[in-house]
Design an enzyme around this catalytic site. Structure first.
Site, PDB file in Angstrom:
ATOM      1  N   LYS A  58     -12.617  -6.930  -7.772  1.00 49.68           N
ATOM      2  CA  LYS A  58     -13.060  -7.829  -6.558  1.00 49.68           C
ATOM      3  C   LYS A  58     -14.848  -8.391  -6.381  1.00 49.68           C
ATOM      4  O   LYS A  58     -15.693  -7.922  -6.672  1.00 49.68           O
ATOM      5  CB  LYS A  58     -13.628  -6.340  -5.436  1.00 49.68           C
ATOM      6  CG  LYS A  58     -12.404  -6.273  -5.230  1.00 49.68           C
ATOM      7  CD  LYS A  58     -12.016  -4.874  -4.584  1.00 49.68           C
ATOM      8  CE  LYS A  58     -11.000  -4.939  -3.814  1.00 49.68           C
ATOM      9  NZ  LYS A  58      -9.472  -4.482  -4.154  1.00 49.68           N
ATOM     10  N   LYS A  66       0.623  -0.687   0.057  1.00 53.84           N
ATOM     11  CA  LYS A  66       0.215  -0.300   0.066  1.00 53.84           C
ATOM     12  C   LYS A  66       1.156   1.492   0.246  1.00 53.84           C
ATOM     13  O   LYS A  66       1.592   1.125   0.903  1.00 53.84           O
ATOM     14  CB  LYS A  66      -0.896  -0.132   1.471  1.00 53.84           C
ATOM     15  CG  LYS A  66      -2.180  -1.386   1.392  1.00 53.84           C
ATOM     16  CD  LYS A  66      -3.204  -1.265   0.494  1.00 53.84           C
ATOM     17  CE  LYS A  66      -4.282  -2.162   0.813  1.00 53.84           C
ATOM     18  NZ  LYS A  66      -5.409  -2.028  -0.732  1.00 53.84           N
TER      19      LYS A  66
END
Length: 329
Positions: free
Chosen positions: A257, A145
């Site tokens: 997703k 991240k």
């Protein structure tokens, strides 16, 4: 002929072992809904609704309200007419309808071939140590991240990370829509430059969602200006967004997703029709939704990219949580 199913559901909560920090903030508890459909012959189909409202799905409350207002007996017609504003519900009900779970599943499901999975590293300096354990477990693709701390600090950690990770690693940088246009340019330029100078010991597979959703044109421009690939994630959270970005010319990578994208049958249709470059990714679901999501990934992945489901290390491994959830209520 319409089939009837007995419908039951249970809300659940799972605490992260450590708070998950992204550009969207800290996430401590994963909440969702497990649902069960029983057909007339007594066969069970399990599904899961795992919304992430800040990512573009409905809220947990909206999903619960939808489940509460349904009758105890539901039909195929009800399952396939769930509105697009409830994409996680569409996925949960449709995957339960398709499900081959005819007995109570155990969580977590075994995870074969860690090489096929991308493991999520913690943001910041913690990544410099965490990768070793995951590497020993067989992971060869990692996601880190970015856009969480000051860019100067992250670029320093990045330089340490790329020389720490083994040369056969693939690294994905995920900004969660947290960079400015200038910062995105700097990250892409840095990656291109390291590669051009032969100083990049590993492969930077892509930078994921560098800019906010509303800056689609900016990401389209950046994707044409640099060698380092860009993947869209928040921009393509739901099927409607996926279709819109494709229509506006995106031919780069799409991160899908399944848990929040919407209807699996419509997703199949879209992917077969357009042959898009996909990476399938987790929404921190339980084994139930993961099973359904991985089946879709196996069926629809074009370019053999690692799937983003290496997230088991974020939760305690509770073998019996599912049975307790279902039986104790």
């Amino acid at each position: 002929m319409t089939n009837d199913y007995r419908f039951e559901f249970r809300p659940y909560q799972r605490r992260f072992l450590r708070s998950l920090t992204t550009n969207h903030g800290n996430w401590n508890i994963r909440e969702g809904i497990i649902l069960c459909l029983t057909d007339e012959s007594g066969k069970l189909g399990w599904g899961e609704i795992a919304p992430i409202s800040w990512f573009g799905s409905e809220t947990l409350e909206q999903a619960l309200d939808f489940c509460r207002q349904l009758p105890k007996e539901i039909t195929d017609e009800i399952i396939f007419s769930i509105p697009d504003e409830l994409p996680a519900c569409q996925f949960g009900f449709e995957s339960a309808w398709e499900s081959e779970f005819f007995s109570m599943p155990n969580a977590p499901c075994p995870m074969p071939h860690a090489q096929c999975y991308s493991a999520l590293l913690p943001s910041g300096e913690a990544a410099l140590n965490q990768w070793k354990t995951l590497w020993q477990q067989g992971y060869r693709t990692f996601k880190w991240k970015i856009g969480v701390y000051a860019i100067a600090d992250e670029l320093k950690i990045f330089e340490l990370l790329i020389y720490t990770l083994p040369a056969s690693t693939k690294l994905r940088l995920d900004a969660n829509a947290g960079l400015s246009y200038e910062e995105a340019n700097l990250w892409l330029w840095t990656c291109d430059n390291l590669k051009a100078n032969g100083k990049l010991p590993l492969e930077i597979e892509f930078i994921e969602q560098p800019l906010p959703v509303e800056q689609f044109q900016g990401m389209l421009e950046l994707s044409m200006s640099y060698e380092t690939a860009i993947a869209l994630d928040e921009s393509v959270a739901t099927l409607g967004q996926l279709a819109a970005c494709h229509q506006q010319g995106w031919r780069g990578i799409f991160v899908i997703k399944p848990g929040i994208v919407g209807s699996p049958s419509r997703l199949r249709k879209f992917c077969h029709q357009h042959e898009i470059d996909t990476v399938f990714s987790s929404v921190f679901e339980t084994a139930i939704a993961r099973e359904a999501a991985l089946k879709l990934a196996a069926e629809l992945s074009q370019n053999n990219r690692a799937v983003g489901f290496g997230i088991d290390h974020f939760f305690e491994q509770e073998e019996t949580w599912f049975q307790s959830l279902w039986n104790d209520l």
